[in-house]
Design an enzyme around this catalytic site. Sequence first.
Site, PDB file in Angstrom:
ATOM      1  N   SER A  48      -0.323 -23.903 -57.671  1.00  9.30           N
ATOM      2  CA  SER A  48      -1.105 -24.435 -58.780  1.00  9.30           C
ATOM      3  C   SER A  48      -2.528 -24.746 -58.301  1.00  9.30           C
ATOM      4  O   SER A  48      -3.193 -23.875 -57.752  1.00  9.30           O
ATOM      5  CB  SER A  48      -0.412 -25.666 -59.363  1.00  9.30           C
ATOM      6  OG  SER A  48      -1.043 -26.087 -60.544  1.00  9.30           O
ATOM      7  N   ARG A  63      -0.988 -36.322 -70.688  1.00  7.80           N
ATOM      8  CA  ARG A  63       0.205 -35.769 -70.044  1.00  7.80           C
ATOM      9  C   ARG A  63       0.970 -34.853 -70.990  1.00  7.80           C
ATOM     10  O   ARG A  63       1.485 -33.804 -70.580  1.00  7.80           O
ATOM     11  CB  ARG A  63       1.110 -36.901 -69.564  1.00  7.80           C
ATOM     12  CG  ARG A  63       2.332 -36.434 -68.783  1.00  7.80           C
ATOM     13  CD  ARG A  63       1.926 -35.674 -67.537  1.00  7.80           C
ATOM     14  NE  ARG A  63       3.080 -35.344 -66.708  1.00  7.80           N
ATOM     15  CZ  ARG A  63       3.020 -34.632 -65.596  1.00  7.80           C
ATOM     16  NH1 ARG A  63       1.849 -34.172 -65.177  1.00  7.80           N
ATOM     17  NH2 ARG A  63       4.106 -34.381 -64.891  1.00  7.80           N
ATOM     18  N   ASP A 101       3.593 -17.897 -67.628  1.00  7.27           N
ATOM     19  CA  ASP A 101       2.608 -18.946 -67.337  1.00  7.27           C
ATOM     20  C   ASP A 101       1.385 -18.760 -68.232  1.00  7.27           C
ATOM     21  O   ASP A 101       0.736 -17.720 -68.199  1.00  7.27           O
ATOM     22  CB  ASP A 101       2.209 -18.866 -65.864  1.00  7.27           C
ATOM     23  CG  ASP A 101       1.376 -20.052 -65.387  1.00  7.27           C
ATOM     24  OD1 ASP A 101       0.782 -20.746 -66.227  1.00  7.27           O
ATOM     25  OD2 ASP A 101       1.323 -20.263 -64.164  1.00  7.27           O
ATOM     26  N   HIS A 137       4.322 -22.216 -66.071  1.00 10.13           N
ATOM     27  CA  HIS A 137       3.579 -22.607 -64.874  1.00 10.13           C
ATOM     28  C   HIS A 137       4.429 -23.430 -63.914  1.00 10.13           C
ATOM     29  O   HIS A 137       4.299 -23.306 -62.695  1.00 10.13           O
ATOM     30  CB  HIS A 137       2.331 -23.394 -65.273  1.00 10.13           C
ATOM     31  CG  HIS A 137       1.466 -23.760 -64.112  1.00 10.13           C
ATOM     32  ND1 HIS A 137       0.818 -22.821 -63.342  1.00 10.13           N
ATOM     33  CD2 HIS A 137       1.168 -24.971 -63.565  1.00 10.13           C
ATOM     34  CE1 HIS A 137       0.135 -23.428 -62.385  1.00 10.13           C
ATOM     35  NE2 HIS A 137       0.336 -24.727 -62.490  1.00 10.13           N
ATOM     36  N   ASP A 138       5.281 -24.276 -64.434  1.00 11.52           N
ATOM     37  CA  ASP A 138       6.109 -25.143 -63.590  1.00 11.52           C
ATOM     38  C   ASP A 138       7.299 -24.430 -62.968  1.00 11.52           C
ATOM     39  O   ASP A 138       8.109 -25.071 -62.291  1.00 11.52           O
ATOM     40  CB  ASP A 138       6.622 -26.333 -64.396  1.00 11.52           C
ATOM     41  CG  ASP A 138       5.716 -27.550 -64.280  1.00 11.52           C
ATOM     42  OD1 ASP A 138       4.691 -27.464 -63.576  1.00 11.52           O
ATOM     43  OD2 ASP A 138       6.040 -28.587 -64.895  1.00 11.52           O
TER      44      ASP A 138
END
Length: 400
Positions: free
Chosen positions: A149, A218, A346, A379-380
């Site tokens: 990342s 968040r 992603d 992405h995670d």
Amino acid sequence: MTEFIPAGTLYHALPSPFPMKRGGVLHQARVAYETWGTLAADRSNAILIVTGLSPNAHAAANQANPEPGWWEAMLGPGKPIDTARWFVVCVNSLGSCKGSTGPASVNPDTGAPYRLSFPDLSIEDVADAAADVVHALGIAQLACLIGNSMGGMTALALLLRHPGIARSHINISGSAQALPFSIAIRSLQREAIRLDPHWNGGHYDDVRYPESGMRMARKLGVITYRSALEWDGRFGRVRLDSEQAADDPFGLEFQVESYLEGHARRFVRFFDPNCYLYLSRSMDWFDLAEYVEERPVAGSAIDNARADARPASAKPQTGVSTADTVLAGLARIRIARALAIGANTDILFPVQQQEQIADGLRAGGADAQFIGLDSPQGHDAFLVDFARFGPAVSDFLQDC
């Protein structure tokens, strides 16, 4: 202003003053790190991990701290990053609130937290601080540099600014520059924090804390960390039970809303808002295309002095950023082998950016491989889809 430091954290004192790329200096600054495994007598088996925005240096359990870390399934004896073979170092990013000096830290010149008096933070500063840890450990060259990342950006800056620091590189869901979509999302996250009246120009405390702004920031982040495919598969349009639903007619109704709310509430009190702002903006500023043109960027005397001490290929330049200039910036990096990995779902660091990294490093002479993984977790994925990411990392390290 709070720092969140895991047990067993080690510290490296940076040179004082420590010059920052965009101007200003830090005095008595430090970098937090942890280690696993045993460093070989010839110091040839070292791996450095540089992280995303929010992680601490506790990537996995170790003797100093047996609690599971944020990359527990990837790091340890017999795991993809096998600590029976490798000596692994993970650093917490400069600018963070998890051990390394950042806006939440006390400024030794004033005795008060830096808050917004902290100098502008760049990815290059994070990279330079990490490089100083490597040198302090007596490691002349890393066997492999791993960045995920934001850490993928940090790793590229490190390789460019410190030639020869690593023999090989694994870039996981990283990029050579911030794309407009990512910049837009992060700008909204920062705006949400700054619009919270409790942010108060960076002067908040545990009682008057910008919790609403952090919660919204968040939530925006989590939406981009995963994929629409995963949201659909996990939640669909399932509604909350009547006793779980909010009484507010515009309150929580769907399970996906409840998930975002819970995730955000677990995060907001464990990351300093000002640190979030600084690290977020550092990603927006990062662009390897700056290292291509011939005319140097105008900067502070400190910045120029630090740049003059580096090889010409590692000095930022002016010019319009294009796909070609990004590739040219990547081609300035000299590395023997590289692997760029990403998830096809992603949206924050699209897989095309990892392919671009492999192409650029290959143009610079590296034996560079790109792998796009069909993971639904966006992405995670590198934090949860170990069945796909683990073998790719393990196979690459076998030949390091």
